[in-house]
Design a protein around this motif. Structure first.
Motif, short mmCIF file in Angstrom:
data_model
loop_
_atom_site.label_atom_id
_atom_site.label_comp_id
_atom_site.label_asym_id
_atom_site.label_seq_id
_atom_site.Cartn_x
_atom_site.Cartn_y
_atom_site.Cartn_z
N ASN A 101 30.05 57.26 32.87
CA ASN A 101 29.28 57.18 34.74
C ASN A 101 29.70 58.28 35.78
OD1 ASN A 101 28.77 54.44 33.29
ND2 ASN A 101 30.83 53.25 34.15
N GLU A 102 30.70 58.22 35.41
CA GLU A 102 30.98 59.86 36.81
C GLU A 102 29.85 60.86 36.09
OE1 GLU A 102 34.69 61.69 38.69
OE2 GLU A 102 35.09 60.52 36.77
N TRP A 103 30.24 61.32 34.88
CA TRP A 103 29.47 62.70 34.85
C TRP A 103 28.08 62.40 34.68
CZ3 TRP A 103 31.38 67.41 35.19
CH2 TRP A 103 32.93 67.20 35.80
N VAL A 104 27.67 60.80 33.58
CA VAL A 104 26.02 61.16 33.02
C VAL A 104 24.84 60.37 33.70
CG1 VAL A 104 25.01 60.71 31.06
CG2 VAL A 104 27.30 61.89 30.54
N ALA A 105 25.57 59.32 34.67
CA ALA A 105 25.25 58.42 35.11
C ALA A 105 24.41 57.84 35.09
CB ALA A 105 25.21 59.28 36.37
N ALA A 106 23.14 57.88 34.05
CA ALA A 106 22.34 57.10 33.81
C ALA A 106 21.54 58.14 32.21
CB ALA A 106 21.47 57.51 34.51
N PRO A 107 20.86 57.00 31.22
CA PRO A 107 21.07 55.48 32.01
C PRO A 107 21.88 54.84 32.11
CG PRO A 107 20.24 55.49 30.19
CD PRO A 107 20.75 56.79 30.18
N ASP A 108 22.50 53.29 32.97
CA ASP A 108 24.04 52.59 32.64
C ASP A 108 23.33 51.95 31.92
OD1 ASP A 108 23.54 52.76 35.43
OD2 ASP A 108 22.54 51.22 35.95
N VAL A 109 24.91 51.81 31.41
CA VAL A 109 25.45 50.75 29.84
C VAL A 109 25.50 50.06 29.53
CG1 VAL A 109 27.46 51.00 28.66
CG2 VAL A 109 26.79 53.31 29.04
N PRO A 110 24.64 48.67 28.60
CA PRO A 110 24.84 48.02 29.02
C PRO A 110 25.70 47.07 29.12
CG PRO A 110 22.69 48.36 27.98
CD PRO A 110 23.69 49.01 28.76
N GLU A 111 26.11 45.74 29.58
CA GLU A 111 26.70 45.01 29.47
C GLU A 111 27.32 44.15 27.77
OE1 GLU A 111 27.49 41.53 31.61
OE2 GLU A 111 26.69 42.54 33.42
N GLY A 112 28.47 44.93 27.31
CA GLY A 112 28.95 44.15 26.48
C GLY A 112 29.77 45.51 24.74
N VAL A 113 28.52 46.47 25.20
CA VAL A 113 29.17 47.93 25.22
C VAL A 113 30.99 47.97 24.91
CG1 VAL A 113 28.35 50.29 24.61
CG2 VAL A 113 26.72 48.29 25.24
N ARG A 114 31.26 48.15 24.22
CA ARG A 114 32.20 48.37 23.79
C ARG A 114 33.17 49.44 23.91
NH1 ARG A 114 34.94 44.04 21.17
NH2 ARG A 114 36.95 44.24 21.89
N ASP A 115 34.28 50.06 24.73
CA ASP A 115 34.94 51.72 25.04
C ASP A 115 35.98 51.95 23.95
OD1 ASP A 115 35.68 53.92 26.03
OD2 ASP A 115 35.44 52.56 27.96
N LEU A 116 35.44 53.10 23.28
CA LEU A 116 36.27 53.16 22.12
C LEU A 116 37.22 54.11 22.78
CD1 LEU A 116 33.43 54.51 19.71
CD2 LEU A 116 34.93 52.32 19.24
N GLY A 117 37.57 54.59 24.03
CA GLY A 117 38.93 55.65 24.54
C GLY A 117 38.20 56.48 24.57
N LEU A 118 38.78 57.69 24.28
CA LEU A 118 38.57 59.32 24.28
C LEU A 118 37.46 59.74 23.11
CD1 LEU A 118 41.90 61.12 25.20
CD2 LEU A 118 40.54 60.16 26.68
N ARG A 119 36.65 60.62 24.12
CA ARG A 119 35.84 61.44 22.68
C ARG A 119 36.09 62.06 21.15
NH1 ARG A 119 32.69 64.17 26.12
NH2 ARG A 119 33.76 64.48 27.62
N VAL A 120 37.80 62.62 21.94
CA VAL A 120 38.30 63.79 20.48
C VAL A 120 39.12 62.37 19.81
CG1 VAL A 120 38.07 65.20 22.26
CG2 VAL A 120 40.02 63.97 22.56
N GLN A 121 39.74 61.15 20.33
CA GLN A 121 40.62 60.61 20.00
C GLN A 121 40.14 59.11 20.36
OE1 GLN A 121 44.47 61.12 21.59
NE2 GLN A 121 45.39 60.01 19.64
N PRO A 122 39.12 58.67 19.23
CA PRO A 122 38.17 57.36 19.42
C PRO A 122 39.89 56.21 18.98
CG PRO A 122 37.46 57.96 18.00
CD PRO A 122 37.60 59.17 18.77
N ASN A 123 38.99 54.75 19.88
CA ASN A 123 40.22 53.75 19.52
C ASN A 123 40.43 52.98 17.64
OD1 ASN A 123 41.96 51.11 19.02
ND2 ASN A 123 41.69 51.55 20.74
N MET A 124 40.56 53.63 16.76
CA MET A 124 40.30 53.34 15.64
C MET A 124 40.48 51.91 14.86
SD MET A 124 38.87 56.34 13.71
CE MET A 124 38.78 57.95 14.84
#
Length: 338
Positions: A101-124
């Motif tokens: 949201n800070e660096w890319v900004a658009a398009p908006d991420v829809p509600e319900g999309v889960r956050d995996l955490g860090l790109r280099v260390q996603p939540n397995m």
């Protein structure tokens, strides 16, 4: 899709029993036979109940089939995430949504999309719970493949791999992502709309614009400057604006340089892409070096809201629009939303 919509509509009706249902004041009373111990259902009611049960069964089967038509995708790369969102097939999960949201900004991420955490260390652990069909990465995250593979097949879709011009690879990656999720037509529509938006913005560029030096601050003394073969540089080319940086860079399309390297570029205007790291705005405000750069002295610096310089077509159209906005013009009508 229309047949699926019709099946879904029948399913919705079937679940609440609405097909063929009469208003209460028009229903025929259930006849009772004299001496019968209970009511005897009319043949029509039995037939209707049977049809409803059959409809629900087929709707359940169709629903499963429809769900499997669109794979459940998890995405590590922000450019791939924004492209999937733009073609109407958002990922089930992606990395670092607040930072997106800070660096890319658009398009908006829809509600319900889960956050995996860090790109280099996603939540397995979370990823393994989401019933993912495929995980998409770029070669930058190839080190994750071995950890991701036991959870779901891993597909690499690259832009910055040195295998062609960045613009061509961006268009190709859009098509590949569209094919992956069965949204080929939407991918083509995004490609066309992006070209329309950039052309519309190019028509609004003031005459005799100086070559632009497009940078992002790393710290108060170092910037990332975008080369001709970058997404930013590709947009400048399509808008018939010269890129003032001619010294090349890495295959990601940028060079990281100290501010001193920009002192020799005298016929240019500075464009700064936000966000700025914490404290940088205050430091450059009092920086003698910054204010003596010819590209800063020639004309007021153009500050552009966040655009992901390593993104997909949504970032390309967004940069074109925001750049024209910074130049005092407007090209918000027509083309891809950004």
């Amino acid at each position: 899709m229309r047949s699926n919509a019709r099946r879904n509509l029948r399913c919705a009706h079937a679940r609440d029993g609405t097909p063929g249902r009469q208003p209460p004041h028009r229903r025929r009373p259930v006849r009772r036979r004299a001496g019968a111990a209970g009511a005897v259902l009319p043949r029509r009611a039995i037939y209707t109940g049977w049809l409803l049960g059959l409809a629900l069964f087929f709707c359940a089967v169709a629903g499963v089939a429809q769900a499997k038509d669109t794979p459940r995708v998890a995405v590590i790369d922000w450019g791939q995430a924004q492209t999937l969102i733009a073609i109407g097939a958002p990922p089930v999960a992606m990395s670092q949504i607040p930072a997106y949201n800070e660096w890319v900004a658009a398009p908006d991420v829809p509600e319900g999309v889960r956050d995996l955490g860090l790109r280099v260390q996603p939540n397995m652990e979370l990823l393994s719970q989401l019933d993912i069909d495929v995980v998409t990465i770029t070669s930058m995250y190839s080190g994750l493949r071995e950890r991701l593979a036991p959870i779901a097949p891993v597909k690499t879709i690259d832009i910055y791999d040195g295998q062609g011009a960045v613009w061509d690879r961006t268009v190709e990656s859009t098509r590949r992502l569209g094919a992956l999720v069965g949204r080929e037509a939407a991918a083509e529509a995004l490609i066309d709309a992006t070209q329309v938006r950039i052309a519309a913005c190019a028509a609004k560029v003031p005459e005799q614009v100086k070559p632009l030096l497009v940078v992002q601050f790393m710290d108060a003394r170092h910037v990332r400057v975008y080369t001709e073969d970058s997404l930013v540089g590709s947009v400048l080319e399509r808008m018939d604006i010269a890129n003032a940086w001619q010294d090349g860079g890495n295959y990601w399309g940028f060079a990281t340089v100290p501010l001193e390297r920009l002192a020799s570029i005298d016929n240019a205007r500075m464009v700064v892409v936000k966000p700025l790291p914490v404290g940088v705005a205050e430091e450059i405000d009092t920086s003698v070096l910054w204010h003596h750069l010819p590209a800063v002295n020639n004309a007021p610096v153009l500050y552009v809201p966040p655009v992901w310089g390593f993104g997909g077509l949504p970032s390309a159209s967004r940069f074109a629009r925001l750049l024209v906005d910074a130049l005092g013009r407007d090209c918000s009508a027509g083309g891809a939303a950004s």
